[in-house]
Design a protein around this motif. Structure first.
Motif, PDB file in Angstrom:
ATOM      1  N   GLU A 192       0.967  -2.296  -5.655  1.00 33.39           N
ATOM      2  CA  GLU A 192       1.791  -1.646  -6.665  1.00 33.39           C
ATOM      3  C   GLU A 192       2.437  -0.413  -6.053  1.00 33.39           C
ATOM      4  N   ASP A 193       3.501   0.080  -6.684  1.00 37.94           N
ATOM      5  CA  ASP A 193       4.141   1.294  -6.206  1.00 37.94           C
ATOM      6  C   ASP A 193       3.194   2.484  -6.386  1.00 37.94           C
ATOM      7  N   VAL A 194       3.181   3.361  -5.406  1.00 41.38           N
ATOM      8  CA  VAL A 194       2.286   4.521  -5.435  1.00 41.38           C
ATOM      9  C   VAL A 194       3.108   5.795  -5.236  1.00 41.38           C
ATOM     10  N   GLU A 195       3.049   6.693  -6.210  1.00 49.05           N
ATOM     11  CA  GLU A 195       3.704   7.988  -6.077  1.00 49.05           C
ATOM     12  C   GLU A 195       2.711   8.982  -5.486  1.00 49.05           C
ATOM     13  N   PHE A 196       3.158   9.734  -4.501  1.00 48.65           N
ATOM     14  CA  PHE A 196       2.262  10.688  -3.866  1.00 48.65           C
ATOM     15  C   PHE A 196       3.047  11.898  -3.354  1.00 48.65           C
ATOM     16  N   GLU A 197       2.294  12.949  -3.068  1.00 49.93           N
ATOM     17  CA  GLU A 197       2.860  14.190  -2.532  1.00 49.93           C
ATOM     18  C   GLU A 197       2.390  14.346  -1.090  1.00 49.93           C
ATOM     19  N   LEU A 198       3.309  14.603  -0.187  1.00 48.60           N
ATOM     20  CA  LEU A 198       2.960  14.701   1.239  1.00 48.60           C
ATOM     21  C   LEU A 198       3.407  16.053   1.786  1.00 48.60           C
ATOM     22  N   THR A 199       2.461  16.741   2.436  1.00 46.52           N
ATOM     23  CA  THR A 199       2.744  18.028   3.047  1.00 46.52           C
ATOM     24  C   THR A 199       2.536  17.943   4.553  1.00 46.52           C
TER      25      THR A 199
END
Length: 265
Positions: free
Chosen positions: A254-261
């Motif tokens: 499934e599509d996965v929304e994430f935050e990347l630093t």
């Protein structure tokens, strides 16, 4: 390559932060942070098993810091960061006195580290009783009472006595703890953050790992998946796989929304 995870509160949702080092130096810093956090937790407890766990973790720290050049590497990195911050302090865009506290912390930490004679943790390494325990705990079941009766006696002392001993041994390692915590703080504070979506559990970005030293990924706890990160100077690849302790690893489709630093010294 290892991925470390931490829980944090972001707005109204609970997220898990996964940190992924991109070189050996940062990997060592993260391992030390994890070990020192465990020592602090277990040594503050009362039970003999907790203090046993604290001592075993101290032995792990000795192993991680066993390289003769560990101290010099930390001093070099602290000096490099100090020079960079000195230049930044002279910038007209920097608030007056905004970096003074950090520069002072670096100065004190460097001085403390220089006062350490020999290898890091040398007093513990010279303690014959401790090294005898360290040798035995490396053997499965090797710390039983019939193997180490004197250690058995120590575990039955008053908790405050054991804690006093642990504090004394930990004190020999404090200069390195101060140093790596400063470096990790500087590294994390340097981060540049963006939001992405992994289509059907897969994400790739070209050249993302070329300059970064640490990647920090935040993922909503409600997503039943975990990231598997592979990064080098040409490309960053993240596979989100189903989180399960009973099934074989498989892609989270499934599509996965994430935050990347991306963090860089």
């Amino acid at each position: 390559m290892p991925i470390r995870s931490r829980r944090s509160l972001l707005w109204a949702s609970i997220v898990i932060r996964y940190e992924h080092p991109l070189n050996e130096r940062v990997r060592t810093l993260l391992r030390l942070e994890d070990l020192f956090d465990k020592v602090a937790f277990f040594s503050a407890q009362e039970e003999p098993y907790d203090h046993h766990a604290a001592l075993v973790t101290l032995f792990e720290i000795l192993d991680v810091t066993g390289r003769a050049d560990m101290k010099s590497e930390l001093l070099q990195e602290l000096d490099r960061q100090k020079q960079a911050l000195e230049l930044l302090r002279k910038s007209p865009e920097n608030p007056e006195g905004g970096l003074d506290e950090m520069l002072n912390d670096i100065q004190i930490s460097s001085q403390d580290l220089r006062t350490v004679a020999g290898k890091i943790g040398e007093p513990m390494r010279d303690n014959e009783w401790l090294m005898g325990i360290k040798q035995r705990v490396g053997i499965p079941g090797g710390a039983c009472e019939f193997d180490l009766p004197s250690y058995r006696y120590w575990l039955h002392l008053d908790p405050e006595v054991r804690r006093s001993d642990l504090d004394e041994w930990i004190a020999t390692l404090l200069p390195i703890e101060k140093s790596f915590r400063i470096l990790l703080r500087l590294l994390r504070d340097s981060g540049k953050t963006d939001n992405y979506t992994a289509n059907k559990g897969m994400f790739q970005q070209m050249g993302a790992g070329r300059m970064a030293h640490l990647l920090s990924l935040k993922l909503d706890e409600s997503m039943a998946c975990v990231p598997e990160i592979s990064a080098h100077k040409f490309a960053l690849t993240i596979r989100f796989v189903v989180s399960s302790s009973t099934q074989k690893t498989r892609l989270y489709e499934e599509d996965v929304e994430f935050e990347l630093t991306s963090c860089t010294f």
